[in-house]
Write a protein that holds these residues in place. Sequence first.
Motif, short mmCIF file in Angstrom:
data_model
loop_
_atom_site.label_atom_id
_atom_site.label_comp_id
_atom_site.label_asym_id
_atom_site.label_seq_id
_atom_site.Cartn_x
_atom_site.Cartn_y
_atom_site.Cartn_z
N THR A 137 0.83 -1.22 0.00
CA THR A 137 0.00 0.00 0.00
C THR A 137 0.85 1.25 0.00
OG1 THR A 137 -1.70 -1.18 1.23
CG2 THR A 137 -1.85 1.21 1.22
N PHE A 138 1.87 1.26 0.86
CA PHE A 138 2.75 2.42 0.94
C PHE A 138 3.50 2.62 -0.37
CE2 PHE A 138 7.05 4.04 1.58
CZ PHE A 138 6.81 5.28 2.16
N GLY A 139 4.05 1.53 -0.91
CA GLY A 139 4.82 1.64 -2.14
C GLY A 139 3.99 2.18 -3.29
N TYR A 140 2.75 1.69 -3.39
CA TYR A 140 1.89 2.16 -4.48
C TYR A 140 1.51 3.62 -4.30
CZ TYR A 140 -1.91 2.34 -7.86
OH TYR A 140 -2.72 2.69 -8.91
N ALA A 141 1.20 4.01 -3.06
CA ALA A 141 0.83 5.41 -2.79
C ALA A 141 2.00 6.35 -3.05
CB ALA A 141 0.34 5.56 -1.36
N ASN A 142 3.23 5.83 -2.98
CA ASN A 142 4.43 6.65 -3.17
C ASN A 142 5.21 6.22 -4.40
OD1 ASN A 142 4.89 8.51 -0.59
ND2 ASN A 142 4.03 6.57 0.11
N ARG A 143 4.49 5.83 -5.43
CA ARG A 143 5.17 5.35 -6.63
C ARG A 143 5.97 6.44 -7.33
NH1 ARG A 143 -0.20 5.42 -6.82
NH2 ARG A 143 -1.37 6.45 -8.50
N GLY A 144 5.60 7.70 -7.14
CA GLY A 144 6.41 8.79 -7.69
C GLY A 144 7.74 8.89 -6.97
N LEU A 145 7.73 8.75 -5.66
CA LEU A 145 8.96 8.72 -4.87
C LEU A 145 9.78 7.49 -5.21
CD1 LEU A 145 10.77 9.65 -2.48
CD2 LEU A 145 9.19 8.46 -0.95
N ARG A 146 9.12 6.36 -5.37
CA ARG A 146 9.80 5.11 -5.69
C ARG A 146 10.60 5.22 -6.99
NH1 ARG A 146 5.79 0.26 -5.69
NH2 ARG A 146 4.98 1.31 -7.54
N ALA A 147 10.06 5.97 -7.95
CA ALA A 147 10.74 6.11 -9.24
C ALA A 147 12.09 6.81 -9.13
CB ALA A 147 9.84 6.86 -10.22
N HIS A 148 12.31 7.54 -8.02
CA HIS A 148 13.60 8.21 -7.81
C HIS A 148 14.58 7.33 -7.04
CE1 HIS A 148 12.60 12.34 -9.16
NE2 HIS A 148 11.38 12.05 -8.75
N GLY A 149 14.13 6.15 -6.56
CA GLY A 149 14.95 5.34 -5.67
C GLY A 149 16.33 5.02 -6.24
N GLY A 150 16.38 4.62 -7.50
CA GLY A 150 17.66 4.25 -8.09
C GLY A 150 18.64 5.41 -8.13
N GLU A 151 18.21 6.55 -8.64
CA GLU A 151 19.12 7.68 -8.77
C GLU A 151 19.50 8.28 -7.42
OE1 GLU A 151 17.32 10.68 -11.18
OE2 GLU A 151 15.78 11.21 -9.71
N ILE A 152 18.61 8.18 -6.42
CA ILE A 152 18.94 8.68 -5.09
C ILE A 152 20.06 7.84 -4.47
CG2 ILE A 152 18.11 8.87 -2.71
CD1 ILE A 152 15.41 9.75 -3.83
N LEU A 153 19.93 6.51 -4.56
CA LEU A 153 20.83 5.61 -3.84
C LEU A 153 22.09 5.25 -4.61
CD1 LEU A 153 18.19 3.17 -2.31
CD2 LEU A 153 19.34 5.07 -1.16
N ALA A 154 22.11 5.43 -5.93
CA ALA A 154 23.23 4.95 -6.74
C ALA A 154 24.60 5.42 -6.24
CB ALA A 154 23.02 5.35 -8.20
N PRO A 155 24.81 6.70 -5.90
CA PRO A 155 26.15 7.12 -5.45
C PRO A 155 26.58 6.50 -4.13
CG PRO A 155 24.81 9.01 -6.13
CD PRO A 155 23.89 7.84 -6.01
N TYR A 156 25.63 5.91 -3.40
CA TYR A 156 25.92 5.34 -2.09
C TYR A 156 25.92 3.81 -2.12
CZ TYR A 156 24.79 10.12 -0.85
OH TYR A 156 24.77 11.50 -0.79
N MET A 157 25.88 3.24 -3.32
CA MET A 157 25.73 1.79 -3.43
C MET A 157 26.95 1.05 -2.90
SD MET A 157 23.27 -0.14 -4.23
CE MET A 157 23.27 -1.90 -3.90
N ASP A 158 28.14 1.66 -2.92
CA ASP A 158 29.29 0.99 -2.33
C ASP A 158 29.12 0.82 -0.83
OD1 ASP A 158 29.44 3.75 -2.06
OD2 ASP A 158 31.62 3.85 -2.29
N ASP A 159 28.65 1.89 -0.16
CA ASP A 159 28.39 1.79 1.28
C ASP A 159 27.25 0.82 1.57
OD1 ASP A 159 30.37 3.60 1.79
OD2 ASP A 159 29.06 5.21 2.47
N ILE A 160 26.20 0.89 0.76
CA ILE A 160 25.03 0.05 1.00
C ILE A 160 25.39 -1.43 0.84
CG2 ILE A 160 22.75 -0.57 0.11
CD1 ILE A 160 22.35 2.40 -0.55
#
Length: 897
Positions: free
Chosen positions: A591-614
């Motif tokens: 439910t949360f993911g669907y309600a925030n699908r616009g935010l979800r679409a940014h997930g990759g670009e937000i986290l990509a520079p931190y993927m080594d730490d993650i």
Amino acid sequence: MTWSPVPAETALPKPANKVEKIRDIGIAFDGAAGAMSETQIVGQGAAVEGWGGTAGTANAGAAQALQSAVQSAVSAQVAIKPVLNNYADELSTAIGRIEAAQEQWDAAITARTAAINELTAPGTNRIRSDELDPDSINPLIESANTRCAEDQATARANYDSALAELNLVAQSTTTAISAWADRFVPKGRVIGADGESVDRDRLSLACFGTEDNVLGTEANWTYANSEAMRAADFFQEGDITEAELHEFLEEYGDDFDNPFFANALAARVSPDQMIGVLQQVDSSWDGASEFNAGVGTLIVLATGGVDTSCKELGAWQAGSNGLRINGKTLVYRQLQFAGQLKGVGNAVYMDGNKYSSMSAAEADQGLLPWTKHDPSYGYEWIGSAFAAAGENESLVIGDVFLNGRSDSDISVADDLLRWDNSSLETDKHGLDPGGFLGEAQSGDGVYALLNLMDEPTGGTADPAALEEVNHNRIASNQKFLASDSLISIDDGDGSRRPLGTTEYLVGHRSVPGDTFNDYGNQGIPITTYATPYEYPDQGDLLGNVIYESTRDLDNPDSYAIIHHYLQGYCDGLAADYQPAGWIGDAAGQDTFGYANRGLRAHGGEILAPYMDDISRELNDPNGRDGGEIVLESDDGYKLQLTAELRNQLIAMGNTDSPGLFADLSFDTDTSNGRMPSLATLAEANDMFCQRDLTAAMNGWPGSAGVHNVLAQYTTGFVVIERAEYADDIQLARSSDSVNNAIKGLILDGAGYFSFSKVGPGMDVLDIPSNGGPQELIDSLLPESNSEYIVAEVRDNSDSLTTSLMEDRYLNCYADYLNTQPDLLEEAAASPASLHFMEDGRIKDYTDMSASEQQYFSDWAAQMPLPDVVGNSSSAANIIDGEATTAKSNIDSASNRR
């Protein structure tokens, strides 16, 4: 007193260095005075060449008067140059003092880093608890923090002193220029063309208003104060009419985006008066919507914001730091206005009365909570005004609104979020109490704030001015988003912890469920589900603001924002919300993911520079409950995750809520120009993997070692690969739920229940109400779809990862060998080298054919590496072993209930 990791460039910003430009203005004045001195009227006065006889006699008096006036102007202009030169000298001195304070500030951070590093084991970020008494470590860290804080406090005091002295000189400079203007053009009104009166302030504005220097600042400020004095009457007269509103907009509507006018008006009109007049305006009046947007714009500018499209921007940036209002600095007045704004935001308006709180309103009117006479909160009015003002895409919220905390530890933005959290329980968010907005536009104050935090578009600002605005905007956004909010939650052990601001915005804006008695059904208590608040754009704007605020990897605030984003998103997914749906676009989605699908679409670009730490933290979480979420090390800052947050991230939702990676599997839309989020993260993981393998093989300083690198990025790839199947798992769970519900209807139904199972050649079946053969129902409506998918994924999901990691390893190993002459000789001596060497060098691994890659892989397995791995065969074993461990961790996290 606490130390700050923020670099001095951001913490103690320098004013723009316009020393030479200011000197050039003084030279220009001097040149103008010289040119005027050389005119005939100055040199000859009454005896002007060519003026003889009656004409000469008639005009002699006028010529002498003109000579006197021009000479007065010349002397005034000559006096301006040393005044400007003095300001230029003081500006240069202040910049030097500020640079010294910046060096002192950064030196304190460097000294603290060195002290902390002495407590860490070489080549790691872990405290040397095996060599140091654990009880002695914390005092040592605290001592380093205290020394840093004290040195930074001294640097801050020196910085403030330099700015204060510069502001005094700026004030005296503008006063001197004003005095010159009084001599050149009388302060009162003079007669202009056609006998009309001309305001000297307007003439000054016309002459110098477009200058992006102190002259332009003074001209605009003087004019703005005279206009604001008259405009203030409108807000102080009491009841207004539509005609009066129209007249006010005609006179001052074009000044709403002028920062000089807005701040001058805010010094005379309180936010209470602004909102009070707004409440008198009927939405049907001509200009009502324009006035609502105007009030929003005035509030934004009066709390430090700017409009990049306003023509006064250059003059504002050039000298606004020297402006005074009743002897107080501009920032002081803005903070004072912001403090008043918080009082207005929390006020309750009911039946034409204003109350400090809802309880005060109820006590005064004797009302019970369910009989309120349509009350509204001040923040509802402010939110509506901000939403309207934000239609101007050049308008930007200021630091005072977001982070200004002079009278308390609460900024207006902090207070707005606190109110928002409480108002969600009463459904008082997103409203438009004045009815000024269209049906399609939300009056949600938090969403309107995010819009004003976003990058301005359009406008007429020159590139340098726009760059300054964006630099300040991002710095303010980072500070706000990295801070703790005033909202707290149960930490699970009976204590409470504050939510990070980003954490709240991402995952905790929800409308709680309600419990009530259904008196139509024997008074049985009924509890409704909580629901996530759905942003008007499903979180797209929030995602963009977070993305933009986390690009600076040298700022610890970026890492704090990322951590709060991860925690908030996982909390939202874990919340007990009603399922989004069994069919349609939402099928299978949280439910949360669907309600925030616009935010979800940014997930990759937000986290990509931190993927080594993650990836590192997914493999071996270093965070501790209550510990630091951002670790400072010799090579920069690093993100830390607790084991609990790691498990929340990697959960695939087999029997419980999915984690962030699983939810990202539903981001498949590429129409926005972005790759799907998981593809973006896989690409980033691949890039960091090859970077770190190269560093480890060559033994570069700070490298983690080949073994650790293989373990880290294998884990990252396994999580991403498993997540690629998560949408299938969730859809299968949804199908199981649908089938279970249909079987319930069949077994409990009345008469016949018709249904069809999708598939070629399948007919619609009629099942008797007694359920018919149970075996038939179970075969047609299985509830084991998700079990089947989970098993399939568990058994097959790491094949791509192991193959990819082995390829990446061999690719980097081939490059490494070409830097080692002795190893190249050994390779050339092997018969197999005919298949993978050329001109005495190893071929690029990606250019080898499949058979050549196999020859190289077999030969490389015999070769040692300068690492604890030993050889490439054991590297393959490490990859297999880490993949197995990662899958086990995922399964454990995915079956928590």
